[in-house]
Design an enzyme around this catalytic site. Structure first.
Site, mmCIF file in Angstrom:
data_model
loop_
_atom_site.group_PDB
_atom_site.id
_atom_site.type_symbol
_atom_site.label_atom_id
_atom_site.label_comp_id
_atom_site.label_asym_id
_atom_site.label_seq_id
_atom_site.Cartn_x
_atom_site.Cartn_y
_atom_site.Cartn_z
ATOM 1 C CD GLU A 173 36.011 40.182 40.286
ATOM 2 O OE1 GLU A 173 34.999 39.779 40.701
ATOM 3 O OE2 GLU A 173 37.080 40.711 41.070
ATOM 4 C CD GLU A 295 38.192 45.147 41.043
ATOM 5 O OE1 GLU A 295 37.734 44.525 41.936
ATOM 6 O OE2 GLU A 295 37.746 45.185 39.881
#
Ligand code: AHR
Length: 491
Positions: A173, A295
């Site tokens: 991220e 995820e």
């Protein structure tokens, strides 16, 4: 009536076993307590890793395990986690509760855990606050078979042979907790960092670039354009949760309206996989680069009484339904989507196992992974589904989600029936194959709020399924409200 036609004589790709991957971050009680208790613990363990959790995970055949984060990955410095544990420096886990991380679970312990549960290791490296050199040296420490200072350091810490390290992530991220980068900047950083992630001593590392969060299509476009040729995988993160800042709601106390809204959010995954996949197709028409959903899952408000930064939540039949719908979607997009890692394995978010001191409990999501493991490495079979919808408030939701695969002459069909209000009849025809026998298992509970607790661990569990009947070459299935079933058809 719902109708399914399975094209059993077709099927052009394999459902990668890595779709059944896991993710364990240094977050809350995920690693510490959940997986690692230390060698001196009263809880039975092998070299500090708790045996009850290992046994439960092994049964699921977890193909791959991603570690150490998550947001934690971009503040983790691997050298802090090697050598005698008492001498390892501590650090502040600033993302997750500001707790002190003692680094007792590090590289050696991670590879040991992977070996114990039978998963392949997937390490996520630090781009946000780490250096290129640090990343290069980590890979060398793990994988170099010859004589080099880093290989000798590994040996000095007790590991003679290098480990196999098939997957390495270049940051996590990086548009957010991994450094707040613009896609153009990250694409350049990716190019630089990946250069030094070497294939050493015959270990080929698949290099995985940080991809988009949700519907950030611009990120995918820029990454594929500027660095697509230098990566083996691009990640996607998506949680079936309300937008940031809104109340996420309770894990076990929710209305049917909220149940419907969750399923609607979960089904957004279909559009995300299709649209990110379409962008990738433009730059990579042969689908060399895998889309890796490393995820995914549900995200509720933390359980009352738990540390709110530890993201500990219960898991109900609603979560099980999210898992089943999502796994079916991964199958349908399996030509491009070749790894996925549910967040997170133990005690964090949509965990498959929860622990409380020496006790463990398997969540309904665990049972969905168990039901679906038959699809690992099987050939995907296209199917046509003409199904009913059901309504909740102003929403219309598809009653049935399905996917099928074939291996060694056996056909497996997984069905999720989302409507909690009535049973569903499904008529299944096989094209290009004949079935002589059917057997199956079901996950079903009286309510979608049903869940397992440490005192009642078997409220939601798998049972043999008696609702499928073969007659005149057709399969007729009656599914109870809100249930998940996998059937195996044999000649
Ligand atoms: O899984 C919890 C967090 O969610 C991860 O650390 C991060 O990558 C994501 O935002």
């Amino acid at each position: 009536m719902n109708r399914i036609v399975i094209h059993a004589d077709q099927g052009s790709f394999t459902l990668n076993r890595n779709l059944y991957g896991h993710f364990a971050e240094h977050l809350g009680r995920g690693i510490y307590e959940g997986l690692w208790v230390g060698e001196d613990a009263a809880i039975p363990n092998v070299r500090g890793i708790r045996s009850d959790v290992v046994a439960a995970l092994r049964r699921l055949r977890p193909a791959v395990l991603r570690w150490p984060g998550g947001c934690f990955a971009d503040e983790y410095h691997w050298r802090d986690g090697i050598g005698p544990r008492a001498a390892r420096p501590a650090m502040l886990n600033s993302h997750w509760g500001g707790v002190v991380e003692n680094n007792h679970f590090g590289t050696h312990e991670f590879f040991d855990l992977c070996e114990q549960i039978g998963a392949e290791p997937y390490i996520c490296g630090n781009v946000g606050s780490g250096t290129v050199r640090e990343m290069q040296e980590w890979v060398e420490y793990c994988t170099f078979a010859g004589r080099s200072p880093l290989a000798e350091l590994r040996r000095a810490h007790g590991r003679e042979q290098p480990w196999r390290l098939p997957y390495f992530g270049i940051g996590n991220e990086n548009m957010g907790c991994g450094g707040m980068m613009r896609p153009e900047y990250y694409a350049d950083e990716y190019r630089r960092y990946q250069t030094y992630v070497r294939h050493l001593s015959g270990n080929r590392v698949s290099k995985i670039a940080c991809g988009p969060n949700g519907a950030n299509y611009e990120w995918t476009e820029v990454l594929m354009k500027r660095a697509g040729g230098l990566m083996d995988g691009l990640t996607l993160h998506y949680y079936a949760m309300p937008p940031w800042g809104e109340d996420k709601g309770r894990a076990t106390e929710f209305s049917l309206e909220e149940y419907g809204r969750t399923l609607e959010r979960c089904l957004v995954m279909d559009e995300l996989l299709a649209r990110h996949g379409t962008i990738m197709d433009r730059y990579d028409p042969k689908k060399r680069v895998a889309l890796i959903v490393d995820e995914w899952g549900t995200w509720w408000e933390p359980e009352p009484g738990a540390n709110p930064d530890f993201l500990f939540q219960q898991s109900t039949m609603r979560d099980a339904m999210v898992a089943a719908l999502t796994l079916n979607l991964f199958h349908h997009h399996g030509a491009r989507v070749r790894m996925a890692n549910i967040a997170q394995t133990v005690n964090v978010l949509q965990a498959v196992v929860l622990t409380d001191g020496p006790r463990i409990v398997l969540s309904p999501t665990y049972h969905v992974f168990d039901l679906f493991q038959v699809h690992q490495d099987a050939t995907y079979l296209p199917l046509h589904l003409a199904g009913d919808d059901w309504e909740i408030g102003s929403r219309k939701l598809p009653a049935i989600s399905a996917s099928a695969s074939r291996r060694d002459g056996r056909i497996a069909l997984s069905l999720a029936h989302t409507d909690p209000g009535r049973e569903a009849r499904v008529e299944v025809s096989l094209r290009g194959a004949e079935a002589g026998a059917v057997a199956g298992r079901i996950l079903h509970a009286p309510t979608v709020q049903a869940h397992n607790t440490f005192d009642r661990p078997d409220t939601v569990r798998l049972r043999p399924f008696a609702g499928a009947r073969l007659s005149g070459g057709r399969l007729e299935v009656t599914l109870p409200p809100a249930s998940v079933v996998t059937l195996e058809l044999t000649p």
